[in-house]
Design an enzyme around this catalytic site. Structure first.
Site, PDB file in Angstrom:
ATOM      1  CE  LYS A  37      30.540 -12.025   9.279  1.00 52.30           C
ATOM      2  NZ  LYS A  37      31.974 -11.745   9.726  1.00 52.30           N
ATOM      3  CG  ASN A  38      31.027  -8.527  11.221  1.00 53.82           C
ATOM      4  OD1 ASN A  38      31.360  -9.755  11.209  1.00 53.82           O
ATOM      5  ND2 ASN A  38      31.200  -7.867  10.135  1.00 53.82           N
ATOM      6  CB  CYS A  65      41.970 -13.323   5.268  1.00 58.05           C
ATOM      7  SG  CYS A  65      41.083 -11.468   5.371  1.00 58.05           S
ATOM      8  NE  ARG A  78      40.812  -7.965   8.326  1.00 57.23           N
ATOM      9  CZ  ARG A  78      39.785  -8.887   8.266  1.00 57.23           C
ATOM     10  NH1 ARG A  78      39.577  -9.627   7.289  1.00 57.23           N
ATOM     11  NH2 ARG A  78      38.911  -8.539   9.017  1.00 57.23           N
ATOM     12  CG  ASP A 129      32.052  -5.761   5.551  1.00 60.22           C
ATOM     13  OD1 ASP A 129      31.962  -6.152   6.902  1.00 60.22           O
ATOM     14  OD2 ASP A 129      33.215  -5.711   5.492  1.00 60.22           O
ATOM     15  NE  ARG A 153      34.261 -17.140   7.970  1.00 58.82           N
ATOM     16  CZ  ARG A 153      35.708 -16.628   8.239  1.00 58.82           C
ATOM     17  NH1 ARG A 153      36.768 -16.626   7.254  1.00 58.82           N
ATOM     18  NH2 ARG A 153      35.929 -15.831   9.338  1.00 58.82           N
TER      19      ARG A 153
HETATM   20  C1  EPZ Z   1      35.524  -5.685  10.975  1.00 61.66           C
HETATM   21  O1  EPZ Z   1      36.766  -6.492  11.038  1.00 61.66           O
HETATM   22  C2  EPZ Z   1      34.711  -6.795  10.513  1.00 61.66           C
HETATM   23  N1  EPZ Z   1      34.614  -7.737  11.060  1.00 61.66           N
HETATM   24  C3  EPZ Z   1      34.864  -6.707   8.931  1.00 61.66           C
HETATM   25  O2  EPZ Z   1      33.820  -7.508   8.451  1.00 61.66           O
HETATM   26  C4  EPZ Z   1      34.713  -5.382   8.490  1.00 61.66           C
HETATM   27  O3  EPZ Z   1      35.156  -5.255   6.995  1.00 61.66           O
HETATM   28  C5  EPZ Z   1      35.862  -4.290   9.229  1.00 61.66           C
HETATM   29  O4  EPZ Z   1      35.535  -4.278  10.522  1.00 61.66           O
HETATM   30  C6  EPZ Z   1      35.728  -2.951   8.655  1.00 61.66           C
HETATM   31  O5  EPZ Z   1      34.267  -2.493   8.923  1.00 61.66           O
HETATM   32  C7  EPZ Z   1      34.069  -8.351  12.208  1.00 61.66           C
HETATM   33  O6  EPZ Z   1      33.455  -7.305  12.847  1.00 61.66           O
HETATM   34  C8  EPZ Z   1      34.109  -9.504  12.835  1.00 61.66           C
HETATM   35  P1  EPZ Z   1      39.081  -2.979  11.380  1.00 61.66           P
HETATM   36  P2  EPZ Z   1      38.032  -5.754  11.860  1.00 61.66           P
HETATM   37  O7  EPZ Z   1      40.026  -3.424  12.457  1.00 61.66           O
HETATM   38  O8  EPZ Z   1      37.914  -5.100  13.199  1.00 61.66           O
HETATM   39  C9  EPZ Z   1      43.250  -1.842   9.586  1.00 61.66           C
HETATM   40  C10 EPZ Z   1      33.021  -9.328   6.895  1.00 61.66           C
HETATM   41  O9  EPZ Z   1      32.949  -9.559   5.958  1.00 61.66           O
HETATM   42  N2  EPZ Z   1      43.811  -2.198  10.979  1.00 61.66           N
HETATM   43  O10 EPZ Z   1      37.945  -2.090  11.337  1.00 61.66           O
HETATM   44  O11 EPZ Z   1      39.225  -6.755  11.786  1.00 61.66           O
HETATM   45  C11 EPZ Z   1      42.709  -3.067   8.828  1.00 61.66           C
HETATM   46  O12 EPZ Z   1      43.688  -3.686   7.961  1.00 61.66           O
HETATM   47  C12 EPZ Z   1      34.083  -8.794   7.767  1.00 61.66           C
HETATM   48  O13 EPZ Z   1      32.049  -9.305   7.793  1.00 61.66           O
HETATM   49  C13 EPZ Z   1      45.171  -1.976  11.391  1.00 61.66           C
HETATM   50  O14 EPZ Z   1      45.912  -1.396  10.542  1.00 61.66           O
HETATM   51  O15 EPZ Z   1      38.599  -4.491  10.804  1.00 61.66           O
HETATM   52  C14 EPZ Z   1      41.754  -2.486   7.922  1.00 61.66           C
HETATM   53  O16 EPZ Z   1      42.516  -1.785   6.745  1.00 61.66           O
HETATM   54  C15 EPZ Z   1      35.598  -8.788   6.921  1.00 61.66           C
HETATM   55  N3  EPZ Z   1      45.574  -2.253  12.504  1.00 61.66           N
HETATM   56  C16 EPZ Z   1      41.244  -0.989   8.638  1.00 61.66           C
HETATM   57  O17 EPZ Z   1      42.266  -0.968   9.738  1.00 61.66           O
HETATM   58  C17 EPZ Z   1      44.798  -2.832  13.231  1.00 61.66           C
HETATM   59  O18 EPZ Z   1      45.195  -3.212  14.575  1.00 61.66           O
HETATM   60  C18 EPZ Z   1      39.809  -1.725   9.192  1.00 61.66           C
HETATM   61  O19 EPZ Z   1      39.925  -2.809  10.028  1.00 61.66           O
HETATM   62  C19 EPZ Z   1      43.565  -3.329  13.078  1.00 61.66           C
HETATM   63  C20 EPZ Z   1      42.927  -2.836  11.918  1.00 61.66           C
END
Ligand code: EPZ
Length: 421
Positions: free
Chosen positions: A22-23, A116, A121, A308, A400
């Site tokens: 998915k990701n 969420c 996020r 995850d 999802r």
């Molecule tokens: C991706 O989300 C995945 N989703 C998430 O999977 C996964 O948990 C996450 O990466 C971490 O591995 C998809 O790929 C669609 P991040 P993403 O930006 O990219 C912070 C699932 O269950 N952050 O890597 O949105 C954020 O709050 C989902 O399949 C900022 O601070 O996650 C988090 O603490 C859930 N500023 C950390 O970074 C930003 O601009 C990592 O988030 C962006 C993120």
């Protein structure tokens, strides 16, 4: 809405084939916005999230044809640079259309994704990266409005307080493929899904080096062409079935996976005493041989233990005698599953970003509520081993991210079925 009814106590045995990731597929779908040519994406899982992204692509002027697990994306000639709140708010990953829209159309208007249950996020890193590429970014009525006559390559540090960001890396990398000059993304995410996106972009004619390392170098080009790509298997689905084998004291052959993507999880499960054997380069066998030992887990960006998989290994530790400490460093509030597992008789205490799990001999079935994708999976895993009946409501969360989840579990011997809420 549907709920899943699970009769606990069966030992899962047999084999399961893992679906596409998915990701990986979500940002790859967004990358098709970078060209007017046809793109063919294979091994696409049939999920709510992939359906949502298909709706978004159609709303942005793409024609999308889905034939089983192959998606063909072509341009209708109609151009729309606005990604609507109604769609983006249902799936935050849709925010990754911002970079490609801006690069291709020189403007984009994308709804800010809501938070969420797993955290607020933020998208500050996405916006920092695009601004660094010379985009003019403003926030208007809950939308990000971005404009850029010509994106210009820059050296960008994209690390945040929680480390690297998967989708911010994706957004900026996609935008940089059509920027003028060289872009260097420092502290880039290294997840396999980012690598898969990078490989798709390179097939489209992008000039990218270092994808999968913290330093990605992109040489902008004027035009990207269509490409065909097979999406990698879903490492989180594979990990979920590995836990399913162990929590039910079973034995499952998991096919169509990349075990190289599962290093941290395999290491933890071996430490706990599981028998994990690599059968060949795309399958492994997870087997319960003897009572497991509790293990401590800390989630980290890849190649660390994946956030995850945190909820799923918590379910396993909930029925493993002894004390294990699970520390969530990516989303410190990602513990919605704790209260629900405790309702099933687990003994888990939350201390800030830590969950202290004292394994119990047996969980008892109970009505529980899914809150997010991975928490839902952890509740199903707990229901498989609990005494009696567990009902997991709001299973649209599961749909999802897990293709045919209950059918795959039923084929392994699980006693579960779907009912109307
Ligand atoms: C991706 O989300 C995945 N989703 C998430 O999977 C996964 O948990 C996450 O990466 C971490 O591995 C998809 O790929 C669609 P991040 P993403 O930006 O990219 C912070 C699932 O269950 N952050 O890597 O949105 C954020 O709050 C989902 O399949 C900022 O601070 O996650 C988090 O603490 C859930 N500023 C950390 O970074 C930003 O601009 C990592 O988030 C962006 C993120």
């Amino acid at each position: 809405m549907d709920k899943l009814v699970i009769e606990g106590g069966t030992i899962l045995k047999g084999e399961v084939t893992i679906s596409g990731a998915k990701n990986a597929v979500l940002p790859i779908f967004a990358a098709t916005l970078l060209t007017d040519d046809a793109c063919i994406i294979k091994n696409v899982p049939n999920l709510r999230d992939t359906q949502t992204m298909i709706k978004i692509l159609r709303s942005l002027g793409k024609e999308v044809i889905l034939e089983k697990n192959t998606v063909t994306v072509t341009s209708t000639g109609k151009i729309n640079f606005v990604a609507d709140y109604k769609l983006v708010s249902t799936m935050r990953a849709s925010f990754c259309v911002l970079g490609p829209l801006l690069a291709k159309l020189k403007r984009a208007k994308v709804s800010l994704p809501g938070g969420c249950v797993i955290g607020i996020r933020p998208v500050d890193l996405h916006l920092k990266g695009l601004k660094a590429l010379n985009a003019d970014i403003s926030i208007e009525s809950g939308y990000v409005v971005a404009k850029a006559n010509r994106l210009k390559g820059r050296h960008i540090y994209l690390g945040g307080v929680f480390g690297s960001s998967v989708l911010a890396t994706a957004n900026v990398m996609m935008a940089a493929t059509l920027a003028e000059g060289r872009t260097i993304i420092e502290s880039a995410a290294c997840e396999p899904e980012v690598i898969d996106l990078g490989e798709f972009l390179i097939k489209m004619g992008a000039k990218i080096k270092g994808v999968g390392t913290p330093l990605i170098e992109i040489e902008g080009v004027k035009h990207l062409h269509g490409a065909s790509h097979q999406v990698i298997p879903d490492r989180i689905e594979a990990g979920t079935f590995m836990i399913a084998a162990l929590i039910t004291k079973g034995d499952i052959l998991i096919k169509n996976l990349c075990y190289q993507h599962l290093g941290a999880l395999i290491d933890k499960l071996l430490e706990a005493g599981a028998q994990i054997s690599i059968v060949d380069h795309c399958s492994l066998r997870a087997r319960f041989k003897r009572r497991l030992k509790p293990v401590n887990v800390t989630t980290l960006p890849y190649p660390g233990f994946p956030t995850d998989m945190q909820a799923q290994i918590m379910s396993l530790m909930a029925v493993t005698p002894g004390i294990s400490v699970i520390t969530e460093k990516i989303y410190p509030d990602r513990f919605m599953h704790v209260a629900e597992l405790n309702r099933m008789g687990a003994y888990i205490q939350r201390e800030g970003p830590h969950a202290i799990v004292e394994g119990v001999r047996l969980l008892s079935g109970a009505p529980v509520m899914a809150s997010d994708l991975r928490a839902s999976a952890s509740l199903v895993l707990a229901g498989l081993v609990a005494k009696g009946i567990t009902t997991v409501s709001r299973i649209y969360h599961l749909e999802r991210g897990y293709e045919n989840f209950e059918i795959k579990l039923q084929n392994l011997g699980a006693k579960l079925w779907r009912e109307k809420e």
